[in-house]
Design a protein around this motif. Sequence first.
Motif, PDB file in Angstrom:
ATOM      1  N   MET A   1       0.839  -1.187   0.000  1.00 28.58           N
ATOM      2  CA  MET A   1       0.000   0.000   0.000  1.00 28.58           C
ATOM      3  C   MET A   1       0.874   1.237   0.000  1.00 28.58           C
ATOM      4  O   MET A   1       1.783   1.367   0.809  1.00 28.58           O
ATOM      5  CB  MET A   1      -0.907  -0.002   1.237  1.00 28.58           C
ATOM      6  N   THR A   2       0.585   2.164  -0.904  1.00 32.53           N
ATOM      7  CA  THR A   2       1.296   3.431  -0.882  1.00 32.53           C
ATOM      8  C   THR A   2       0.494   4.411  -0.053  1.00 32.53           C
ATOM      9  O   THR A   2      -0.727   4.339   0.028  1.00 32.53           O
ATOM     10  CB  THR A   2       1.454   3.976  -2.322  1.00 32.53           C
ATOM     11  N   THR A   3       1.202   5.352   0.557  1.00 33.28           N
ATOM     12  CA  THR A   3       0.524   6.278   1.466  1.00 33.28           C
ATOM     13  C   THR A   3      -0.432   7.207   0.738  1.00 33.28           C
ATOM     14  O   THR A   3      -1.329   7.766   1.361  1.00 33.28           O
ATOM     15  CB  THR A   3       1.556   7.112   2.241  1.00 33.28           C
ATOM     16  N   ASP A   4      -0.258   7.384  -0.579  1.00 28.42           N
ATOM     17  CA  ASP A   4      -1.138   8.305  -1.296  1.00 28.42           C
ATOM     18  C   ASP A   4      -2.288   7.588  -2.011  1.00 28.42           C
ATOM     19  O   ASP A   4      -3.031   8.207  -2.756  1.00 28.42           O
ATOM     20  CB  ASP A   4      -0.342   9.148  -2.297  1.00 28.42           C
ATOM     21  N   GLU A   5      -2.448   6.277  -1.788  1.00 30.08           N
ATOM     22  CA  GLU A   5      -3.565   5.561  -2.400  1.00 30.08           C
ATOM     23  C   GLU A   5      -4.875   6.027  -1.758  1.00 30.08           C
ATOM     24  O   GLU A   5      -4.986   6.092  -0.538  1.00 30.08           O
ATOM     25  CB  GLU A   5      -3.387   4.059  -2.204  1.00 30.08           C
ATOM     26  N   HIS A   6      -5.855   6.369  -2.594  1.00 27.30           N
ATOM     27  CA  HIS A   6      -7.135   6.861  -2.097  1.00 27.30           C
ATOM     28  C   HIS A   6      -8.253   5.859  -2.359  1.00 27.30           C
ATOM     29  O   HIS A   6      -8.182   5.073  -3.301  1.00 27.30           O
ATOM     30  CB  HIS A   6      -7.493   8.204  -2.759  1.00 27.30           C
ATOM     31  N   VAL A   7      -9.280   5.915  -1.516  1.00 26.17           N
ATOM     32  CA  VAL A   7     -10.487   5.115  -1.702  1.00 26.17           C
ATOM     33  C   VAL A   7     -11.656   6.049  -1.955  1.00 26.17           C
ATOM     34  O   VAL A   7     -11.602   7.240  -1.648  1.00 26.17           O
ATOM     35  CB  VAL A   7     -10.771   4.207  -0.480  1.00 26.17           C
TER      36      VAL A   7
ATOM     37  N   ALA B   1     -21.030   8.309  -4.827  1.00 24.78           N
ATOM     38  CA  ALA B   1     -19.718   8.794  -4.397  1.00 24.78           C
ATOM     39  C   ALA B   1     -19.873  10.153  -3.726  1.00 24.78           C
ATOM     40  O   ALA B   1     -20.608  11.016  -4.201  1.00 24.78           O
ATOM     41  CB  ALA B   1     -18.787   8.895  -5.594  1.00 24.78           C
ATOM     42  N   THR B   2     -19.179  10.328  -2.610  1.00 20.63           N
ATOM     43  CA  THR B   2     -19.223  11.608  -1.890  1.00 20.63           C
ATOM     44  C   THR B   2     -17.853  12.248  -1.775  1.00 20.63           C
ATOM     45  O   THR B   2     -17.719  13.325  -1.198  1.00 20.63           O
ATOM     46  CB  THR B   2     -19.807  11.420  -0.478  1.00 20.63           C
ATOM     47  N   GLY B   3     -16.830  11.587  -2.310  1.00 22.14           N
ATOM     48  CA  GLY B   3     -15.470  12.117  -2.233  1.00 22.14           C
ATOM     49  C   GLY B   3     -14.476  10.984  -2.144  1.00 22.14           C
ATOM     50  O   GLY B   3     -14.812   9.822  -2.385  1.00 22.14           O
ATOM     51  N   THR B   4     -13.251  11.320  -1.815  1.00 23.31           N
ATOM     52  CA  THR B   4     -12.203  10.317  -1.637  1.00 23.31           C
ATOM     53  C   THR B   4     -11.459  10.617  -0.345  1.00 23.31           C
ATOM     54  O   THR B   4     -11.568  11.716   0.212  1.00 23.31           O
ATOM     55  CB  THR B   4     -11.206  10.311  -2.811  1.00 23.31           C
ATOM     56  N   ALA B   5     -10.705   9.629   0.113  1.00 23.19           N
ATOM     57  CA  ALA B   5      -9.875   9.795   1.305  1.00 23.19           C
ATOM     58  C   ALA B   5      -8.682   8.863   1.191  1.00 23.19           C
ATOM     59  O   ALA B   5      -8.768   7.817   0.534  1.00 23.19           O
ATOM     60  CB  ALA B   5     -10.682   9.470   2.564  1.00 23.19           C
ATOM     61  N   PRO B   6      -7.558   9.218   1.819  1.00 28.16           N
ATOM     62  CA  PRO B   6      -6.413   8.306   1.809  1.00 28.16           C
ATOM     63  C   PRO B   6      -6.793   6.973   2.450  1.00 28.16           C
ATOM     64  O   PRO B   6      -7.451   6.949   3.497  1.00 28.16           O
ATOM     65  CB  PRO B   6      -5.361   9.039   2.649  1.00 28.16           C
ATOM     66  N   LYS B   7      -6.387   5.892   1.816  1.00 30.77           N
ATOM     67  CA  LYS B   7      -6.695   4.569   2.347  1.00 30.77           C
ATOM     68  C   LYS B   7      -6.177   4.423   3.775  1.00 30.77           C
ATOM     69  O   LYS B   7      -6.827   3.807   4.625  1.00 30.77           O
ATOM     70  CB  LYS B   7      -6.084   3.497   1.445  1.00 30.77           C
ATOM     71  N   SER B   8      -5.030   5.010   4.053  1.00 36.26           N
ATOM     72  CA  SER B   8      -4.426   4.897   5.379  1.00 36.26           C
ATOM     73  C   SER B   8      -5.262   5.556   6.465  1.00 36.26           C
ATOM     74  O   SER B   8      -5.084   5.274   7.647  1.00 36.26           O
ATOM     75  CB  SER B   8      -3.024   5.509   5.374  1.00 36.26           C
TER      76      SER B   8
END
Length: 197
Positions: free
Chosen positions: A1-7, A16-23
């Motif tokens: 997992m990279t720290t900048d991966e978003h869900v 969809a309401t937006g995104t956030a970092p997976k971490s």
Amino acid sequence: MTTDEHVVLVDEAGNATGTAPKSSVHGQDTPLHLAFSSYVFDEHGRVLLTRRASQKVTWPGVWTNSCCGHPLPGERLEHAVVRRLAHELGLAADRVDRVDLVLPRFSYRAVMGNGVVEHELCPVYRVVAAGSPSLNPEEVDEARWMPWKEFTDGVLSGLLAISPWCREQVPLLDALGADPLGWEAAPEAELPPAARL
């Protein structure tokens, strides 16, 4: 997992309401987000079970279905399934014969003993693949093939310890029929809006 991966974050209707970092999304106040579960079968109808790596944030060391993950923003779910199968299990795209949507609207919320919450809108896919997996130790500690009926009997009887999402999915999958290779694929139109690209 990279720290900048978003869900992809979603509302209860699957928009969809937006995104956030997976971490940042797996904690004691986990927002509902888009994910997937997949069940890999071989040509004999055996399912590939995996034991989650011991360093995983959620349910470390627990046996579960073949592969789970999150689509990247703008990524089609079936592409995310194939991407994660290659990353976690070494099942490259040329070894994947079929990727079929089977439970388009599955959703669950589960809480670990330490308070960490998993909260996902999680369509479920059947994958038919050839060959043996090559495990990524960062993701998977162990894997084994099991006849589907033996697996479902174990889960439905409570004798087989399994992840909470898998425990909820198995009765729904079992209702699709005894032969997992014969399940009818669900239409993509039944996916939540956030997953229809």
